[in-house]
Motif scaffolding. Structure first.
Motif, PDB file in Angstrom:
ATOM      1  N   TYR A  14       0.891  -1.159   0.000  1.00 25.48           N
ATOM      2  CA  TYR A  14       0.000   0.000   0.000  1.00 25.48           C
ATOM      3  C   TYR A  14       0.925   1.203   0.000  1.00 25.48           C
ATOM      4  CZ  TYR A  14      -3.615  -3.249   1.611  1.00 25.48           C
ATOM      5  OH  TYR A  14      -4.492  -4.287   1.729  1.00 25.48           O
ATOM      6  N   MET A  17       4.194   1.143   1.979  1.00 25.66           N
ATOM      7  CA  MET A  17       4.083   0.183   3.077  1.00 25.66           C
ATOM      8  C   MET A  17       3.867  -1.223   2.516  1.00 25.66           C
ATOM      9  SD  MET A  17       1.857  -1.492   5.095  1.00 25.66           S
ATOM     10  CE  MET A  17       1.872  -1.967   6.778  1.00 25.66           C
ATOM     11  N   ALA A  19       2.542  -4.664   3.017  1.00 25.54           N
ATOM     12  CA  ALA A  19       1.650  -5.393   3.927  1.00 25.54           C
ATOM     13  C   ALA A  19       1.902  -6.888   3.866  1.00 25.54           C
ATOM     14  CB  ALA A  19       0.197  -5.083   3.592  1.00 25.54           C
ATOM     15  N   PRO A  38      -0.189 -11.465  14.510  1.00 27.67           N
ATOM     16  CA  PRO A  38      -0.660 -10.306  15.256  1.00 27.67           C
ATOM     17  C   PRO A  38      -1.451  -9.344  14.369  1.00 27.67           C
ATOM     18  CG  PRO A  38       1.753 -10.470  15.303  1.00 27.67           C
ATOM     19  CD  PRO A  38       1.263 -11.522  14.378  1.00 27.67           C
ATOM     20  N   ASN A  39      -2.105  -8.380  14.969  1.00 27.14           N
ATOM     21  CA  ASN A  39      -2.829  -7.356  14.209  1.00 27.14           C
ATOM     22  C   ASN A  39      -1.884  -6.691  13.232  1.00 27.14           C
ATOM     23  OD1 ASN A  39      -4.574  -6.438  17.209  1.00 27.14           O
ATOM     24  ND2 ASN A  39      -5.314  -7.683  15.545  1.00 27.14           N
ATOM     25  N   GLY A  40      -2.329  -6.571  11.989  1.00 32.33           N
ATOM     26  CA  GLY A  40      -1.513  -5.900  10.981  1.00 32.33           C
ATOM     27  C   GLY A  40      -0.477  -6.797  10.332  1.00 32.33           C
ATOM     28  N   ALA A  41      -0.526  -8.097  10.606  1.00 31.96           N
ATOM     29  CA  ALA A  41       0.477  -9.017  10.051  1.00 31.96           C
ATOM     30  C   ALA A  41       0.313  -9.206   8.554  1.00 31.96           C
ATOM     31  CB  ALA A  41       0.384 -10.366  10.763  1.00 31.96           C
ATOM     32  N   GLY A  42      -0.884  -8.934   8.036  1.00 26.85           N
ATOM     33  CA  GLY A  42      -1.123  -9.097   6.605  1.00 26.85           C
ATOM     34  C   GLY A  42      -2.060 -10.250   6.271  1.00 26.85           C
ATOM     35  N   LYS A  43      -2.763 -10.770   7.257  1.00 24.99           N
ATOM     36  CA  LYS A  43      -3.658 -11.905   7.031  1.00 24.99           C
ATOM     37  C   LYS A  43      -4.831 -11.530   6.137  1.00 24.99           C
ATOM     38  CE  LYS A  43      -4.523 -12.311  11.438  1.00 24.99           C
ATOM     39  NZ  LYS A  43      -3.766 -11.162  11.947  1.00 24.99           N
ATOM     40  N   THR A  44      -5.519 -10.453   6.510  1.00 25.55           N
ATOM     41  CA  THR A  44      -6.686 -10.038   5.726  1.00 25.55           C
ATOM     42  C   THR A  44      -6.272  -9.660   4.312  1.00 25.55           C
ATOM     43  OG1 THR A  44      -7.844  -9.307   7.705  1.00 25.55           O
ATOM     44  CG2 THR A  44      -8.561  -8.341   5.617  1.00 25.55           C
ATOM     45  N   THR A  45      -5.149  -8.967   4.208  1.00 27.12           N
ATOM     46  CA  THR A  45      -4.668  -8.580   2.889  1.00 27.12           C
ATOM     47  C   THR A  45      -4.463  -9.822   2.019  1.00 27.12           C
ATOM     48  OG1 THR A  45      -3.587  -6.670   3.881  1.00 27.12           O
ATOM     49  CG2 THR A  45      -2.861  -7.310   1.680  1.00 27.12           C
ATOM     50  N   ARG A  54      -8.651  -7.602  -3.781  1.00 26.73           N
ATOM     51  CA  ARG A  54      -7.481  -6.734  -3.925  1.00 26.73           C
ATOM     52  C   ARG A  54      -6.541  -7.309  -4.976  1.00 26.73           C
ATOM     53  NH1 ARG A  54      -7.375  -3.111   0.281  1.00 26.73           N
ATOM     54  NH2 ARG A  54      -8.839  -3.748   1.861  1.00 26.73           N
ATOM     55  N   GLN A  84     -13.627  -9.913   6.957  1.00 24.22           N
ATOM     56  CA  GLN A  84     -13.419  -9.320   8.279  1.00 24.22           C
ATOM     57  C   GLN A  84     -14.314  -8.095   8.458  1.00 24.22           C
ATOM     58  OE1 GLN A  84      -9.385  -8.293   9.351  1.00 24.22           O
ATOM     59  NE2 GLN A  84      -9.942  -8.108  11.477  1.00 24.22           N
ATOM     60  N   GLU A 156     -11.550 -14.376  10.486  1.00 22.06           N
ATOM     61  CA  GLU A 156     -12.039 -14.233  11.864  1.00 22.06           C
ATOM     62  C   GLU A 156     -13.527 -14.522  11.962  1.00 22.06           C
ATOM     63  OE1 GLU A 156     -10.611 -10.851  13.975  1.00 22.06           O
ATOM     64  OE2 GLU A 156      -8.719 -10.806  12.908  1.00 22.06           O
ATOM     65  N   HIS A 188      -7.740 -15.194  16.023  1.00 26.28           N
ATOM     66  CA  HIS A 188      -6.853 -14.813  17.119  1.00 26.28           C
ATOM     67  C   HIS A 188      -7.045 -15.761  18.291  1.00 26.28           C
ATOM     68  CE1 HIS A 188      -5.190 -11.310  15.260  1.00 26.28           C
ATOM     69  NE2 HIS A 188      -6.383 -10.846  14.970  1.00 26.28           N
ATOM     70  N   ARG A 301       2.289  -2.436  13.147  1.00 24.73           N
ATOM     71  CA  ARG A 301       3.061  -1.503  12.344  1.00 24.73           C
ATOM     72  C   ARG A 301       2.288  -0.247  12.091  1.00 24.73           C
ATOM     73  NH1 ARG A 301       4.119  -5.225   7.429  1.00 24.73           N
ATOM     74  NH2 ARG A 301       2.156  -6.026   8.137  1.00 24.73           N
TER      75      ARG A 301
HETATM   76  N1  ATP Z   1      -6.447  -0.167   2.345  1.00 22.43           N
HETATM   77  C1  ATP Z   1      -5.277  -0.063   2.981  1.00 22.43           C
HETATM   78  N2  ATP Z   1      -4.455   0.972   2.752  1.00 22.43           N
HETATM   79  C2  ATP Z   1      -3.283   1.089   3.390  1.00 22.43           C
HETATM   80  N3  ATP Z   1      -2.816   0.190   4.260  1.00 22.43           N
HETATM   81  C3  ATP Z   1      -3.566  -0.873   4.535  1.00 22.43           C
HETATM   82  C4  ATP Z   1      -4.841  -1.062   3.925  1.00 22.43           C
HETATM   83  N4  ATP Z   1      -5.372  -2.222   4.388  1.00 22.43           N
HETATM   84  C5  ATP Z   1      -4.490  -2.714   5.260  1.00 22.43           C
HETATM   85  N5  ATP Z   1      -3.402  -1.915   5.364  1.00 22.43           N
HETATM   86  C6  ATP Z   1      -2.209  -2.153   6.199  1.00 22.43           C
HETATM   87  O1  ATP Z   1      -1.663  -3.405   5.844  1.00 22.43           O
HETATM   88  C7  ATP Z   1      -1.206  -4.090   6.986  1.00 22.43           C
HETATM   89  C8  ATP Z   1      -1.808  -5.471   7.031  1.00 22.43           C
HETATM   90  O2  ATP Z   1      -3.189  -5.352   7.275  1.00 22.43           O
HETATM   91  P1  ATP Z   1      -4.151  -6.599   7.378  1.00 22.43           P
HETATM   92  O3  ATP Z   1      -5.541  -6.083   7.444  1.00 22.43           O
HETATM   93  O4  ATP Z   1      -3.840  -7.551   6.285  1.00 22.43           O
HETATM   94  O5  ATP Z   1      -3.718  -7.223   8.778  1.00 22.43           O
HETATM   95  P2  ATP Z   1      -4.317  -8.475   9.546  1.00 22.43           P
HETATM   96  O6  ATP Z   1      -3.221  -9.459   9.685  1.00 22.43           O
HETATM   97  O7  ATP Z   1      -5.555  -8.937   8.918  1.00 22.43           O
HETATM   98  O8  ATP Z   1      -4.617  -7.834  10.981  1.00 22.43           O
HETATM   99  P3  ATP Z   1      -5.834  -8.106  11.997  1.00 22.43           P
HETATM  100  O9  ATP Z   1      -5.449  -9.271  12.814  1.00 22.43           O
HETATM  101  O10 ATP Z   1      -5.850  -6.862  12.821  1.00 22.43           O
HETATM  102  O11 ATP Z   1      -7.059  -8.306  11.208  1.00 22.43           O
HETATM  103  C9  ATP Z   1      -1.579  -3.224   8.185  1.00 22.43           C
HETATM  104  O12 ATP Z   1      -0.416  -2.573   8.622  1.00 22.43           O
HETATM  105  C10 ATP Z   1      -2.579  -2.244   7.664  1.00 22.43           C
HETATM  106  O13 ATP Z   1      -2.436  -1.009   8.294  1.00 22.43           O
END
Ligand code: ATP
Ligand code: MG
Lengths: 301, 294
Positions: A14, A17, A19, A38-45, A54, A84, A156, A188, A301
């Motif tokens: 992104y 950054m 992800a 952990p939160n922000g690890a990149g799972k949802t992405t 995406r 999510q 989740e 989680h 992050r």
């Molecule tokens: N649309 C976006 N634009 C910019 N950054 C993004 C966007 N979506 C996610 N991110 C960033 O990408 C990183 C990974 O996010 P992601 O949602 O994949 O985490 P996650 O592992 O699913 O976390 P969680 O456990 O909190 O759901 C995070 O640092 C988040 O801030």
């Protein structure tokens, strides 16, 4: 078993950054893979790239042999998702919502069956807006199953569910695995992953840091047992067949490959010195121990 | 052998098996999904009637109020007819703009912002089937509002509608609705958030409506303004509606139809290519698109 979800060197940025940073794994037919991190690890992405929501920055992904971004309706017909974050119209009733989504598929699940699976029979006629958070999450799950999918992406799915509903959901997912559905699940709740997943992948800071069965994850310290006690004395611990792990407060955690000898050495030292090892415990490392070890530092992050 | 309760629980009948591959892969025909979408949008309409209520009530109140303040006035520009002859079709066209444009901008933006579109996008529902659903609901609200406004104008305010003018009126309403709808969908992609939807929609529509003689006839309007209005989509539509109540009545002209079709087709093409399912403003979308190209 055939791999139906394939991820090869996936990268997603992104802006500046990163992800997801070069992640590879696969999920076979009838396999449940749990994704931790952990939160922000990149799972949802990662999951949203697999869902075609995406576009990846680099690498290849395949779902049922198709590029998810180009698989079109043909692919979407065979994939069920719990996102999510997404919405459903609050003005419709639960039954109407499930019927609407089931109507998108040729082979749909009867509404009554979908309601029963998530224990929402009593709420069938209630507006979605009037449901509690956990009940709404169960509607999300029912919608994912409406398709009779061959692949399920569950981001989740049990967040906000009470313990009974969570267990019921585990049964449903285990049942689907038995029918050959490939499931990629994030959570989680380590217990959930321990119970459900055939394999676990752990993400941290956009990278895949470990992969393996939930009870033997992460290599290295995989066989090390944990000895814990509270340090209520000032004496230095003697050297022994263990490695001292970082722990909070007065708690001492020792990792050892040789539990019998270590316990013997520790307890005889304590008896000789006349010190009490309060709360002394010996246990096999849990998934949680290994998970926390793997993902130490650099949260959020 | 007796099994403990926990086992019995885990052996509970598994949910239906996926059909053998080959059959489940075939998506339903997109066309077959459209009626369900119309039904869905109508359900939403019935459950949240306030939005469409305003679509009917505001033009109706304007019709009555404007007629009350100018009861004896006749309109030179329309050949000396009573003002209600102008106001009735004008307010009907205002109702169509509300149902086809404003409601669509707001409804689509809200659904997008709440993640409803995002969830639907994960299903095999085609974009156009979703849009047909919205169009169906808009058409019903528009038809209902036009009937109410015309009914009140004709029955209570004594506007006169020649039966020969009815087919022209139906055609004008239909074309006006389709063009408004296509523009509404395009406009919704430009709206960054739910809060901005109504101001943006009215902010675009009202000034154009004012110079397009939707609220009052403006025979003294500057020529350049008149030609600007004639090239925009509102004036040709409003004038076509109004001409059905002229004495003698006439229908939509070829020129009006041409301008409307150009806007309609152009907007439909842009709508297909720019339609967004993800929440967030255009700037965020662009940033996302850029990052995914990198
Ligand atoms: N649309 C976006 N634009 C910019 N950054 C993004 C966007 N979506 C996610 N991110 C960033 O990408 C990183 C990974 O996010 P992601 O949602 O994949 O985490 P996650 O592992 O699913 O976390 P969680 O456990 O909190 O759901 C995070 O640092 C988040 O801030
Ligand atoms: Mg997430």
């Amino acid at each position: 078993m055939r791999d139906v979800i394939e991820v090869h060197e996936l990268v997603k940025r992104y802006g500046s950054m990163t992800a997801v940073d070069g992640v590879s794994f696969s999920v076979a037919e009838g396999e449940v893979v749990g994704m931790l991190g952990p939160n922000g690890a990149g799972k949802t992405t990662t999951i949203e790239v697999l869902e075609g929501i995406r576009a990846p920055t680099g690498g290849q992904v395949r779902v049922l042999g198709h590029d998810p971004a180009r698989g079109g309706r043909h692919l979407k017909t065979q994939v069920g998702v719990v996102l999510q974050s997404a919405g459903i119209d609050g003005a419709l009733t639960v039954a109407e919502t499930i019927a609407l989504y089931a109507g998108f598929y040729r082979h749909r699940r009867p509404v009554a069956e979908a309601l029963a699976e998530v224990d929402l029979e009593e709420c069938a006629g209630r507006r979605v807006a009037a449901l509690s958070g956990g009940q709404r999450r169960r509607v999300d799950l029912a919608l994912a199953l409406a398709a009779r999918p061959r692949v399920l992406f569950l981001d989740e799915p049990t967040t906000g569910l009470d313990p009974a509903a969570r267990r019921r959901t585990w049964d449903v997912i285990a049942g689907l695995r038995g029918q050959g559905v490939a499931v990629l699940l994030t959570s989680h709740y380590l217990e959930e992953v321990q119970r459900l997943a055939d394999r676990v992948v752990v993400m941290h800071l956009g990278r895949l840091v470990a992969e393996g069965p939930p009870d033997r994850l992460g290599g290295g310290s995989e066989l090390a047992s944990r000895i814990t006690f509270r340090r209520t004395f000032t004496d230095e611990l003697p050297p022994g067949p263990w490695e001292r792990l970082a722990a909070a407060g007065t708690t001492v955690v020792l990792a050892t490959e040789d539990a019998t000898e270590a316990m013997h050495a520790l307890t005889s030292w304590a008896v000789d010195r006349g010190v009490e090892l309060e709360g002394l415990e010996l246990r096999r490392p849990s998934l949680e121990d290994r998970y926390l070890e793997l993902t130490e530092g650099g949260h959020d992050r | 052998m007796t099994s403990p309760p926990a086992d019995a629980d885990s052996m509970r009948a598994a949910p239906g098996a996926p059909p053998a591959s080959g059959t489940s892969e075939r998506p339903r025909l997109g066309l077959a999904l459209a009626p369900g979408q119309v039904r869905y949008q109508l359900l939403l309409l019935v459950r949240n009637p306030l939005g469409s209520f305003i679509t009917v009530v505001v033009p109706l109140m304007l019709l009555i109020a404007l007629d009350l303040v100018t009861p004896e006035m006749t309109l030179q520009s329309l050949g000396g007819v009573p003002v209600v002859q102008f106001l009735t079709p004008a307010m009907a066209s205002f109702a169509v703009l509300n149902a086809g444009f404003v409601d669509v901008v707001v409804g689509t933006t809200v659904a997008r912002d709440q993640g409803v579109l995002r969830r639907l996008h994960a299903t095999p529902l085609p974009t156009w089937a979703l849009l047909i659903g919205r169009l169906g609901a808009s058409a019903i609200v528009a038809a209902g509002s036009v009937l109410v406004v015309l009914g009140v104008g004709i029955i209570f305010l004594h506007a006169h509608l020649a039966s020969s003018a009815i087919p022209g009126l139906v055609l004008s309403t239909t074309v006006g609705l389709l063009v408004s709808f296509a523009l509404g969908v395009v406009c919704s992609t430009l709206v960054p958030s739910t809060e901005a939807a109504l101001p943006v929609a009215y902010g675009l529509m009202l000034p154009v409506a004012f110079i397009s003689e939707v609220f009052f006839p403006a025979p003294g309007e500057a020529a350049w303004l008149r030609s600007v209005a004639a090239a925009l989509p509102v004036a040709p539509f409003a004038h076509a509606m109004e001409s059905a109540f002229a004495v003698p009545p006439h229908g939509m002209t070829g020129g009006q139809l041409g301008v409307l079709l150009a806007w309609g087709v152009g907007a439909a093409v842009v709508a297909i290519f720019t339609f967004r399912w993800e929440p967030g403003g255009l700037r965020r979308q662009r940033a996302r698109a850029r990052s995914s190209l990198r």
